[in-house]
Scaffold this active site. Structure first.
Site, PDB file in Angstrom:
ATOM      1  N   GLU A   1      -3.025  21.914 117.025  1.00 46.36           N
ATOM      2  CA  GLU A   1      -1.969  21.880 116.018  1.00 46.36           C
ATOM      3  C   GLU A   1      -0.857  20.928 116.470  1.00 46.36           C
ATOM      4  OE1 GLU A   1       0.855  25.241 113.797  1.00 46.36           O
ATOM      5  OE2 GLU A   1      -0.199  25.717 115.663  1.00 46.36           O
TER       6      GLU A   1
ATOM      7  N   LYS B   1      -1.316  24.063 106.622  1.00 44.28           N
ATOM      8  CA  LYS B   1      -1.272  25.434 107.124  1.00 44.28           C
ATOM      9  C   LYS B   1      -0.760  26.340 106.012  1.00 44.28           C
ATOM     10  CE  LYS B   1       0.539  27.922 111.188  1.00 44.28           C
ATOM     11  NZ  LYS B   1       1.253  27.725 112.478  1.00 44.28           N
TER      12      LYS B   1
ATOM     13  N   CYS C   1      -3.847  27.828 113.291  1.00 40.53           N
ATOM     14  CA  CYS C   1      -3.170  28.835 114.114  1.00 40.53           C
ATOM     15  C   CYS C   1      -2.962  30.175 113.415  1.00 40.53           C
ATOM     16  CB  CYS C   1      -1.852  28.261 114.621  1.00 40.53           C
ATOM     17  SG  CYS C   1      -1.234  29.152 116.090  1.00 40.53           S
TER      18      CYS C   1
END
Length: 641
Positions: free
Chosen positions: A47, A116, A169
């Protein structure tokens, strides 16, 4: 993906300099080149790897965002000749909003950018300060690295026939991760670009999370997290990299090394497809939502010949001793509780077991003893019968007697020589004949004795045959193939030995332990042919049908993995390198396939017995196969391998 369905993937953890995008691009390019040299087809970087995760409010600065975009363009240009697909974390602007994204690119083309979805804003995380959620974004365009490309949380990518999805994540840590939907829509591999700081106990939980999500999605799951170079102002990043497949961690990078990591594994896409086909619960939820699939063909990779995957030669037997002991205890308990239920249901307080002094009958007796102890029944209700015949040796005979005495069961000895001799005379069988009739007459005589004694005593005959014998049909029809409860029916031969060994290890009586250990060391044999001149076992099963470790390997991967003969042969060569050559494996695989198909009629009539593992041949449970099925397709594939 190669001819056997393996896809070589990698999780890369580069060294970064926070906010130095040019340096970070150099490290990403260098690791991508290493990945290509190892034959990797898809590689993921962490990330925000282009900028560094710990940039803080610098992420709102135009100079940093411009530098990140230029660095992404340079990475795409520099890797355009590499035969692999790359995923890299980068901040991207869309209108006046900033998104935490994974850029997916190959051959100089950015295929898409995935934002994300779940933006953490608790504890040490405050990403909501900089980034917006990508939830709901679909079928939009964004400019990234100087290219206009697809942008959306619904994107999946198909490269050379393999569809994969991306999450970032925190997406994994939510109640319903995006990867669940991506998998149901067809993605067979999931890549997670992460920057997860360390905390005591967190890594163990993360490993479980990755393994579990790969299992829930029946997918490969590739996880890479920020490592060396990230700011340690308040957090520590250890450089985590994991590759899992359907619940199993295949590869993992060491943490806290301070070094860059490139973790490579071959994930088995064909097996995942097989698992999804057989899992009806998964099929019920497929394609409930829509997603956009971006397809791309890339040239053949520089794929290395070596398989980046461990192939266990004993798939039924855990390698770790503690895990192995735990499994043995669990199997003993399942066997004992299954039999206990049958005894309680029928009202029987007697069990009849034929004891040969071999491994299988020893395991059956041990499990029966445990069932009686659980029910608080007197062990004398277990009638152990040894039935010496033409091939019985002193070693097995004495071990059978000693074991029964030591365990406190009722011991009966009923020789079968005279009865079999009379029977052979009655049917006109030459006493010198050593055909199947000679052997099977003994097996059926023993079964008749067991059944009749059980009727006399009001008991149940406990079968001793194991899973491996059932697979090969290595049993006499209406002889040892039959019982009133087949307690070993789903225990493979390679595990039987460890179960008896475990019983020996926890046995407090030295004499009983010594007997169990000698049983373990005795060659596997039905002892239906006379002993040799030295009184030793002349009829060794593995000389006749082949090594059980090979047959158990074949059985596991045919049924549990859904592999064809060519792939089984390839994997067996890898697993048994140094033990068996290709010609030997090929020979016994042919024997296995012939026998497995030809002997189904015996399994169709097998008695009840407890399922203890993921492979079972019960016609009422896991395996439904017609007795007249042809093996031609499988044998043809083997011959052409």
């Amino acid at each position: 993906m190669d001819n056997f369905g393996f896809l070589k993937v990698a999780a890369a953890v580069p060294r970064v300099r926070v906010a130095d995008c040019e340096y970070n691009a150099e490290r990403i390019i260098a690791l991508a080149e290493q990945a290509a040299q190892r034959g990797v087809e898809i590689v993921a970087f962490p990330e925000l790897a282009v900028t560094g995760y710990t940039c803080g409010d610098l992420l709102l600065q135009t100079p940093l965002l411009d530098a990140a975009d230029e660095a992404l363009a340079e990475i795409v240009r520099a890797t355009r000749k590499l035969p692999l697909t790359i995923l890299a974390g980068v901040p991207l602007r869309h209108g006046s909003t900033l998104y935490n994204c994974a850029a997916v690119f190959t051959q100089g083309r950015i295929l898409g950018a995935v934002p994300k979805i779940h933006i953490p804003d608790y504890g040490e995380f405050y990403e909501n300060r900089w980034f917006a959620s990508g939830a709901g974004i679909a079928e939009e365009k964004i400019t990234a690295g100087g290219q206009e490309t697809d942008f959306g949380a619904d994107l999946t990518f198909e490269v050379n026939g393999v569809e994969f999805g991306v999450e970032i994540c925190e997406d994994l840590w939510t109640a319903i991760p995006p990867s669940s939907h991506l998998a149901l829509n067809g993605a067979k591999a999931i890549f997670n670009l992460s920057a997860s700081p360390e905390a005591v106990g967190k890594h163990a939980y993360l490993r479980q999370l990755v393994a579990q999500q790969s299992a829930r999605t029946i997918a490969a799951y590739v996880y890479c997290s920020a490592g060396p170079g990230e700011s340690s102002t308040d957090l520590v990043f250890a450089g985590k990299a994991l590759i899992a497949e359907n619940g199993t961690i295949l590869r993992e990078a060491p943490r806290f090394t301070g070094e860059e990591q490139l973790v490579v594994a071959d994930v088995d896409i064909r097996r995942l497809e097989f698992e999804r086909r057989r899992n009806t619960s998964f099929r019920q939820h497929e394609a409930q939502t829509e997603n956009t699939v971006i397809e791309m063909e890339i040239p053949e990779s520089l794929r290395a010949a070596a398989l980046d995957r461990d192939v266990d030669p004993l798939p039924f037997v855990p390698r770790n001793e503690a895990d192995r002991n735990e499994r043995c205890e669990e199997i003993f308990n399942m066997q004992a509780h299954g039999l206990a239920q049958r005894l309680a249901h029928t009202g029987c307080k007697c069990a009849v077991v034929g004891i040969s002094g071999g491994l299988d009958s020893t395991l059956a007796l041990l499990a029966t003893v445990r069932a009686f102890d659980f029910l608080k029944l007197d062990r004398t209700g277990i009638v152990g019968i040894t039935m010496p015949g033409f091939g019985t040796t002193d070693r097995t005979y004495n071990n059978a007697l000693e074991l029964m005495r030591r365990l406190g069961v009722t011991l009966r000895e009923i020789p079968i020589r005279d009865a079999c001799t009379q029977h052979m005379q009655d049917i006109g069988l030459d006493p010198a004949d050593r055909s199947a009739a000679y052997e099977n007459a003994q097996a059926r005589e023993r079964t008749q004795i067991l059944m009749d004694v059980a009727n006399m005593e009001g008991g149940l005959v406990i079968g001793t045959g194991d899973l491996s014998e059932l697979a090969l049909g290595w049993a006499t029809y209406n002889g040892d193939q039959m019982s009133m409860y087949g307690i070993n029916a789903s225990v493979p031969k390679t595990l039987v030995r460890h179960l008896v060994k475990r019983a020996a290890e926890i046995e407090p009586d030295p004499a009983t332990r010594a007997t169990l250990l000698d049983v373990i060391d005795t060659p596997v044999s039905p002892e239906l042919l006379p002993a040799d001149e030295q009184g030793e076992i002349a009829q060794k099963t593995e000389d006749l049908v082949g090594p059980y470790e090979l047959h158990d390997f074949f059985l596991y991967h045919l049924l549990r993995s859904g592999y064809g003969p060519a792939k089984i042969l390839f994997l067996a060569e890898t697993a048994f390198q140094g033990s068996y050559d290709r010609a030997t494996i090929h020979k016994w695989l042919g024997v296995f396939l012939h026998r497995f198909f030809a002997q189904q009629f015996k399994r169709s009539a097998m008695p009840d017995g407890p399922k203890v593992g993921s492979v079972s041949l019960s016609p009422r449970g896991d395996w439904r196969m017609p007795s007249d099925a042809s093996a031609a397709v499988w044998l043809s594939e083997l011959e052409n391998s």
